[in-house]
Design a protein around this motif. Structure first.
Motif, PDB file in Angstrom:
ATOM      1  N   LEU A  90       0.838  -1.192   0.000  1.00  0.00           N
ATOM      2  CA  LEU A  90       0.000   0.000   0.000  1.00  0.00           C
ATOM      3  C   LEU A  90       0.877   1.246   0.000  1.00  0.00           C
ATOM      4  O   LEU A  90       1.798   1.371   0.808  1.00  0.00           O
ATOM      5  N   LEU A  91       0.597   2.165  -0.911  1.00  0.00           N
ATOM      6  CA  LEU A  91       1.337   3.422  -0.951  1.00  0.00           C
ATOM      7  C   LEU A  91       0.752   4.457   0.004  1.00  0.00           C
ATOM      8  O   LEU A  91       1.481   5.309   0.524  1.00  0.00           O
ATOM      9  N   ALA A  92      -0.543   4.427   0.213  1.00  0.00           N
ATOM     10  CA  ALA A  92      -1.189   5.409   1.089  1.00  0.00           C
ATOM     11  C   ALA A  92      -0.575   5.363   2.482  1.00  0.00           C
ATOM     12  O   ALA A  92      -0.388   4.300   3.066  1.00  0.00           O
ATOM     13  N   GLY A  93      -0.229   6.534   2.984  1.00  0.00           N
ATOM     14  CA  GLY A  93       0.352   6.634   4.310  1.00  0.00           C
ATOM     15  C   GLY A  93       1.844   6.408   4.374  1.00  0.00           C
ATOM     16  O   GLY A  93       2.446   6.561   5.443  1.00  0.00           O
ATOM     17  N   SER A  94       2.464   6.062   3.249  1.00  0.00           N
ATOM     18  CA  SER A  94       3.907   5.829   3.225  1.00  0.00           C
ATOM     19  C   SER A  94       4.645   7.096   2.815  1.00  0.00           C
ATOM     20  O   SER A  94       4.051   8.046   2.303  1.00  0.00           O
ATOM     21  N   VAL A  95       5.949   7.087   3.046  1.00  0.00           N
ATOM     22  CA  VAL A  95       6.814   8.164   2.556  1.00  0.00           C
ATOM     23  C   VAL A  95       7.469   7.669   1.273  1.00  0.00           C
ATOM     24  O   VAL A  95       8.178   6.656   1.278  1.00  0.00           O
ATOM     25  N   PHE A  96       7.222   8.362   0.190  1.00  0.00           N
ATOM     26  CA  PHE A  96       7.689   7.955  -1.137  1.00  0.00           C
ATOM     27  C   PHE A  96       8.700   8.986  -1.622  1.00  0.00           C
ATOM     28  O   PHE A  96       8.364  10.147  -1.837  1.00  0.00           O
ATOM     29  N   VAL A  97       9.953   8.562  -1.797  1.00  0.00           N
ATOM     30  CA  VAL A  97      11.027   9.474  -2.205  1.00  0.00           C
ATOM     31  C   VAL A  97      11.247   9.357  -3.708  1.00  0.00           C
ATOM     32  O   VAL A  97      11.542   8.274  -4.222  1.00  0.00           O
ATOM     33  N   GLY A 112      -1.193  11.077  -5.571  1.00  0.00           N
ATOM     34  CA  GLY A 112      -2.567  10.680  -5.834  1.00  0.00           C
ATOM     35  C   GLY A 112      -2.953   9.374  -5.180  1.00  0.00           C
ATOM     36  O   GLY A 112      -4.131   9.123  -4.904  1.00  0.00           O
ATOM     37  N   MET A 113      -1.968   8.513  -4.914  1.00  0.00           N
ATOM     38  CA  MET A 113      -2.216   7.235  -4.228  1.00  0.00           C
ATOM     39  C   MET A 113      -2.182   7.383  -2.706  1.00  0.00           C
ATOM     40  O   MET A 113      -2.317   6.405  -1.982  1.00  0.00           O
ATOM     41  N   GLY A 114      -1.968   8.615  -2.230  1.00  0.00           N
ATOM     42  CA  GLY A 114      -2.008   8.857  -0.793  1.00  0.00           C
ATOM     43  C   GLY A 114      -0.668   8.864  -0.100  1.00  0.00           C
ATOM     44  O   GLY A 114      -0.600   8.911   1.132  1.00  0.00           O
ATOM     45  N   ALA A 115       0.423   8.836  -0.871  1.00  0.00           N
ATOM     46  CA  ALA A 115       1.750   8.848  -0.258  1.00  0.00           C
ATOM     47  C   ALA A 115       2.182  10.263   0.103  1.00  0.00           C
ATOM     48  O   ALA A 115       1.748  11.243  -0.518  1.00  0.00           O
ATOM     49  N   ASP A 116       3.033  10.341   1.110  1.00  0.00           N
ATOM     50  CA  ASP A 116       3.718  11.589   1.468  1.00  0.00           C
ATOM     51  C   ASP A 116       4.983  11.634   0.619  1.00  0.00           C
ATOM     52  O   ASP A 116       5.920  10.868   0.850  1.00  0.00           O
ATOM     53  N   VAL A 117       5.005  12.508  -0.387  1.00  0.00           N
ATOM     54  CA  VAL A 117       6.069  12.483  -1.391  1.00  0.00           C
ATOM     55  C   VAL A 117       7.187  13.469  -1.041  1.00  0.00           C
ATOM     56  O   VAL A 117       6.936  14.646  -0.780  1.00  0.00           O
ATOM     57  N   VAL A 118       8.411  12.958  -1.057  1.00  0.00           N
ATOM     58  CA  VAL A 118       9.614  13.761  -0.866  1.00  0.00           C
ATOM     59  C   VAL A 118      10.397  13.741  -2.173  1.00  0.00           C
ATOM     60  O   VAL A 118      10.562  12.687  -2.792  1.00  0.00           O
ATOM     61  N   VAL A 119      10.885  14.901  -2.593  1.00  0.00           N
ATOM     62  CA  VAL A 119      11.651  15.018  -3.839  1.00  0.00           C
ATOM     63  C   VAL A 119      13.091  15.369  -3.508  1.00  0.00           C
ATOM     64  O   VAL A 119      13.351  16.228  -2.652  1.00  0.00           O
ATOM     65  N   THR A 120      14.035  14.715  -4.185  1.00  0.00           N
ATOM     66  CA  THR A 120      15.442  15.120  -4.100  1.00  0.00           C
ATOM     67  C   THR A 120      15.862  15.655  -5.464  1.00  0.00           C
ATOM     68  O   THR A 120      15.427  15.140  -6.495  1.00  0.00           O
ATOM     69  N   GLU A 121      16.692  16.672  -5.477  1.00  0.00           N
ATOM     70  CA  GLU A 121      17.101  17.335  -6.717  1.00  0.00           C
ATOM     71  C   GLU A 121      18.501  17.920  -6.582  1.00  0.00           C
ATOM     72  O   GLU A 121      18.993  18.133  -5.471  1.00  0.00           O
ATOM     73  N   VAL A 122      19.152  18.183  -7.729  1.00  0.00           N
ATOM     74  CA  VAL A 122      20.447  18.857  -7.752  1.00  0.00           C
ATOM     75  C   VAL A 122      20.358  20.212  -8.435  1.00  0.00           C
ATOM     76  O   VAL A 122      21.266  21.034  -8.324  1.00  0.00           O
ATOM     77  N   ASP A 123      19.247  20.474  -9.130  1.00  0.00           N
ATOM     78  CA  ASP A 123      19.058  21.725  -9.852  1.00  0.00           C
ATOM     79  C   ASP A 123      18.168  22.652  -9.022  1.00  0.00           C
ATOM     80  O   ASP A 123      17.055  22.284  -8.647  1.00  0.00           O
ATOM     81  N   ALA A 124      18.669  23.849  -8.746  1.00  0.00           N
ATOM     82  CA  ALA A 124      17.963  24.762  -7.838  1.00  0.00           C
ATOM     83  C   ALA A 124      16.594  25.172  -8.386  1.00  0.00           C
ATOM     84  O   ALA A 124      15.596  25.207  -7.646  1.00  0.00           O
ATOM     85  N   THR A 125      16.512  25.498  -9.677  1.00  0.00           N
ATOM     86  CA  THR A 125      15.250  25.931 -10.253  1.00  0.00           C
ATOM     87  C   THR A 125      14.222  24.803 -10.234  1.00  0.00           C
ATOM     88  O   THR A 125      13.052  25.008  -9.897  1.00  0.00           O
ATOM     89  N   THR A 126      14.662  23.608 -10.590  1.00  0.00           N
ATOM     90  CA  THR A 126      13.760  22.461 -10.596  1.00  0.00           C
ATOM     91  C   THR A 126      13.299  22.132  -9.181  1.00  0.00           C
ATOM     92  O   THR A 126      12.128  21.801  -8.951  1.00  0.00           O
TER      93      THR A 126
END
Length: 435
Positions: free
Chosen positions: A221-228, A245-259
């Motif tokens: 189940l994705l809902a309630g999970s942390v999805f990186v 949309g599936m209910g996950a808490d989404v964290v994004v990692t990036e190297v580009d400041a604008t993105t």
């Protein structure tokens, strides 16, 4: 050497044997149904196929295609054949082949296919060489492996090649690097950069199919999970959108400041992987770069963290180091392998770190691949007609082709749009009129 698959039982291929290396020709009937099903939601490509059948713009052209061997790809190959091309097809990823589709292409359409799901690395490259043995005049790549082999190992064949096309971001990056160094030996059209490709295929296709692959592999189940999500390009945008949309808490990692700023504005938490690795339940890399998840991240992850990749190559997760760190390994179910670290923590890797949307699922939905492969077909036609005018560099898909594909897609969807009036056209092209 490739096997000679006898097709004498099927009259539609003129009783001629075809050189191919596939898992099982007897799977053709199943593949036939999948190809037809995909084709029902590929109206743009179908219109191009009908025109190709009448006009034969690729008549007599030898084409080597290194693509994911899926039902959607089969519809592209059939359209190219209708246009007169002699197509040889190999896989662009060892785990992306649908064996039944490969069988149908060989048995029903007399296409030389060199692809087996799960093939090892040596077989993968042998299949590329088999496709190149046809002495292609056009190449069609998804990741630029055919171009790489041609330029490094099969240079004697370059004199035959008039041009090529490239499907994905990773391949375009490689090709632009070759062009910049002056080593690219023929012109190539970057299909990936067409608006009707990357704005839809990369975002909506990758977003849905990656989630599909992760869920099919794990049934978690994705809902309630942390999805990186590692990387917030068009693929990362789509994946982050669908995971949320599936209910996950989404964290994004990036190297580009604008993105990264864009991801924040889109409502996602953004942080370095060194922080995200401590909290993620699911990880998926979509960067096109190497070692995005590596030793210092594995060692900080939660017990049972699930790690996957949806970038083109299996280099984004540092699997070699993970193998060294592990004191034990176990395959828990298909496409799910557990690595137990010396500290007792368990890291779960999906699909051998390869494209999870094709390893454990079926890739992008056909309705979005309709536009991507329409671009491939029209770009191939354009290259045949215009290659003498082109330099040895990477070109964008011509704007008029991109627009035509969008118009055909809208028409197929029953959507109408406005047209500029003559006065509006004049206003947009003038500088005299102000406020």
């Amino acid at each position: 050497m490739a096997k000679v698959v006898s097709l004498k039982k099927r009259a539609k291929v003129n009783n001629a044997p075809v050189h191919a290396d596939i898992k099982d020709p007897l799977q053709a009937e199943k593949g036939r149904g999948r190809i037809e099903w995909a084709g029902r939601t590929m109206p743009v490509l179908n219109q191009i196929r009908e025109r190709f059948a009448k006009q034969k713009p690729l008549e007599g052209v030898r084409l080597a295609a290194c693509l994911h061997v899926t039902a959607e790809t089969a519809n592209l190959v059939i359209a190219l054949k209708e246009g007169g091309a002699d197509v040889a097809l190999c896989a662009s990823n060892p785990l992306s082949t649908q064996d039944d589709v490969a069988a149908s292409l060989v048995v029903d359409h007399a296409v030389s296919v060199f692809a087996i799901k799960g093939e090892d690395n040596d077989t993968y490259y042998r299949h590329i060489h088999e496709a190149l043995n046809t002495r292609p005049q056009l190449t069609m790549d998804d990741g630029a492996d055919v171009v790489g082999v041609l330029h490094n190992e099969r240079t004697e064949l370059l004199e035959h090649v008039i041009g090529g096309t490239e499907e994905t971001t990773t391949g375009v990056v490689r090709l632009r690097a070759m062009a910049k160094e002056g080593v690219l030996k023929y012109p190539i059209i970057a299909v990936n950069d067409a608006k009707t490709k990357h704005l839809f295929d990369n975002r909506y296709g990758t977003g849905q199919s990656t989630i599909d692959g992760i869920i099919r592999a794990t049934n978690r189940l994705l809902a309630g999970s942390v999805f990186v999500v590692a990387g917030y390009g068009w693929c990362g945008r789509g994946l982050a959108m669908r995971a949320r949309g599936m209910g996950a808490d989404v964290v994004v990692t990036e190297v580009d400041a604008t993105t990264a700023l864009e991801a924040v504005m889109d409502g996602f938490r953004v942080m370095p992987m060194s922080e995200a690795c401590r909290m993620g339940d699911f990880f998926c890399t979509v960067t096109g770069n190497i070692d995005v998840i590596r030793q210092e991240h594995f060692e900080k992850m939660k017990d049972g963290a699930i790690v996957s990749n949806s970038g083109h190559f299996n280099v984004e997760i540092d699997l070699k180091t993970l193998h060294k760190l592990a004191k034990g390994r176990a395959v828990l179910r298909e496409f799910v392998e557990e690595f137990t670290l010396k500290n007792g923590k368990r890291i779960i890797v999906l699909g051998e770190g390869r494209l999870i949307n094709l390893a454990s699922a079926e890739g992008h939905p056909s309705s979005v691949m309709d536009m991507s492969f329409a671009n491939q077909a029209l770009a191939s036609e354009f290259m045949v007609k215009n290659h003498r005018k082109l330099e040895k560099k990477v070109y964008a898909v011509p704007e008029h082709l991109d627009q035509e594909i969008a118009r055909l897609k809208l028409r197929a969807m029953g959507v109408k749009i406005d047209k500029l009036t003559p006065a509006q056209v004049k206003y947009l092209g003038s500088w005299q009129e102000g406020t």
